[in-house]
Design a protein around this motif. Structure first.
Motif, short mmCIF file in Angstrom:
data_model
loop_
_atom_site.label_atom_id
_atom_site.label_comp_id
_atom_site.label_asym_id
_atom_site.label_seq_id
_atom_site.Cartn_x
_atom_site.Cartn_y
_atom_site.Cartn_z
N ASP A 49 0.83 -1.20 0.00
CA ASP A 49 0.00 0.00 0.00
C ASP A 49 0.87 1.26 0.00
O ASP A 49 1.91 1.31 0.67
CB ASP A 49 -0.90 0.03 1.23
N SER A 51 -3.59 6.84 -3.36
CA SER A 51 -3.60 6.17 -4.65
C SER A 51 -2.19 5.78 -5.07
O SER A 51 -1.26 6.58 -4.94
CB SER A 51 -4.22 7.08 -5.71
N THR A 90 -1.10 5.73 -7.90
CA THR A 90 -0.70 6.54 -9.05
C THR A 90 -0.20 7.92 -8.63
O THR A 90 0.36 8.65 -9.45
CB THR A 90 -1.87 6.72 -10.03
#
Length: 263
Positions: A86, A160, A162
Motif C-alpha cells: 500500500d 492512490s 498513481t
C-alpha cells in the motif's frame, strides 16, 4: 501467508544532540508490533517543527522527520486497514477512530495517538530504532529521516498508487495544516478578505483554502518577491512586501493602485 518480518538494517539521519549536524548512520529497525506498520520511506520533506525540536529538545539520539510518503513493507498483528505494498502518507497526529476526540467533529487531537513528546512509540513506550543494541528515539511517532520507519496504523493514510510519492509527501503536514487552518479554524466565508503573513508551504495552502471557500481578496505578505509571484498560482491576488513600505505592514491602509495584481 507472508513470512514474519525481521529486523531491517538501513540508513537514517540521526541527531546525536541539540543543534548538532545529523549523521548518516546504519540503524536497525525492528519489525512492526501489534497495530503497527513498517514503511519504506520514498520521500520526506523538512518541516519547521523538525528544526525547532532539533535545536531545543533533549531526547537524543533521535531520528527526526514527519512529512513522508512511502510504501508499506510489512504489517503487525491486528492490522486490517493496510497490507504490504500500500502507498501511504504519514500522520504525526494519528487517529484511533474510537476515542471521544476522534468521534467528535470538534477536535482531531486523538487521546490515544495524540502528539508524542517522549521519543517512544504510543503502544509500548519503546523504540523501534537502535544502533548496536542502543535505543534511538522517535519524533512524533513517525521519524521519516530513515529509509524505513515504523508507525502505528492510525498514523498513516492510504493514498492512490498513481500519486507521485516524491510530491505528495508535503500533504502529510504542511499542506494539510494550511488548508485546515483556512477551512476549519478560520472558517473563511464567501466574499471575505484574507491576509496571510508568510508564503511558505503553510501560507500557500492557506491561500488555496481561502480561494476554495470563496474569499474575494487574498492578500499575501512576504519579503521574498519570488514567493509573491508564485503565490498567484495558489489564489493570492494581492501581494505586499513589507520592505516596500515605511509603515508596519499591518498598519498599511491598502490602496487599489498598490495592488500587485488587482482584485
Amino acid at each position: 501467508m507472508s513470512s514474519p518480518a525481521s529486523v531491517i538494517t538501513c540508513k537514517a539521519a540521526v541527531a546525536w544532540g541539540a543543534g548538532q549536524p545529523l549523521v548518516i548512520e546504519e540503524v536497525e529497525v525492528s519489525p512492526p508490533q501489534p497495530q503497527e506498520i513498517r514503511i519504506k520511506v520514498v520521500a520526506t520533506s523538512l518541516c519547521g517543527s523538525d528544526v525547532a525540536a532539533w535545536e531545543s529538545q533533549n531526547i537524543f539520539p533521535r531520528v527526526f522527520g514527519h512529512e513522508a510518503a512511502g510504501i508499506v513493507e510489512s504489517v503487525g498483528e491486528g492490522v486490517t486497514e493496510f497490507k504490504e505494498g500500500d502507498h501511504v502518507l504519514t500522520l504525526f497526529t494519528g487517529e484511533c477512530k474510537m476515542c471521544r476526540h476522534c468521534t467528535s467533529n470538534k477536535s482531531n487531537i486523538c487521546q490515544v495517538l495524540g502528539l508524542e513528546r517522549n521519543g517512544v512509540m504510543h503502544s509500548d513506550r519503546k523504540t523501534r530504532f537502535s544502533i548496536r543494541g542502543n535505543p534511538v528515539y522517535h519524533y512524533l511517532g513517525v521519524s521519516s529521516f530513515s529509509e524505513y520507519t515504523v508507525v502505528h496504523w492510525g498514523c498513516a493514510a492510504k493514498v492512490s498508487p498513481t500519486a507521485p510519492l516524491e510530491k505528495i509527501c508535503i500533504l502529510s503536514c504542511g499542506a494539510a495544516t494550511g488548508l485546515g487552518a483556512s477551512w476549519n479554524v478560520a472558517n473563511v466565508s464567501k466574499g471575505s478578505n484574507v491576509a496571510i503573513f508568510g508564503l511558505g508551504t503553510v501560507g500557500l495552502s492557506v491561500a488555496q483554502g481561502a480561494k476554495l471557500r470563496g474569499a474575494s481578496r487574498v492578500i499575501g505578505v512576504d519579503i521574498n518577491p519570488e514567493k509573491g509571484e508564485k503565490a498567484k498560482d495558489f489564489g493570492v491576488n494581492v501581494y505586499l512586501n513589507p520592505k516596500d513600505y515605511d509603515e508596519p505592514i499591518h498598519e498599511y491602509s491598502g490602496h487599489q493602485e498598490d495592488d500587485r495584481w488587482g482584485c
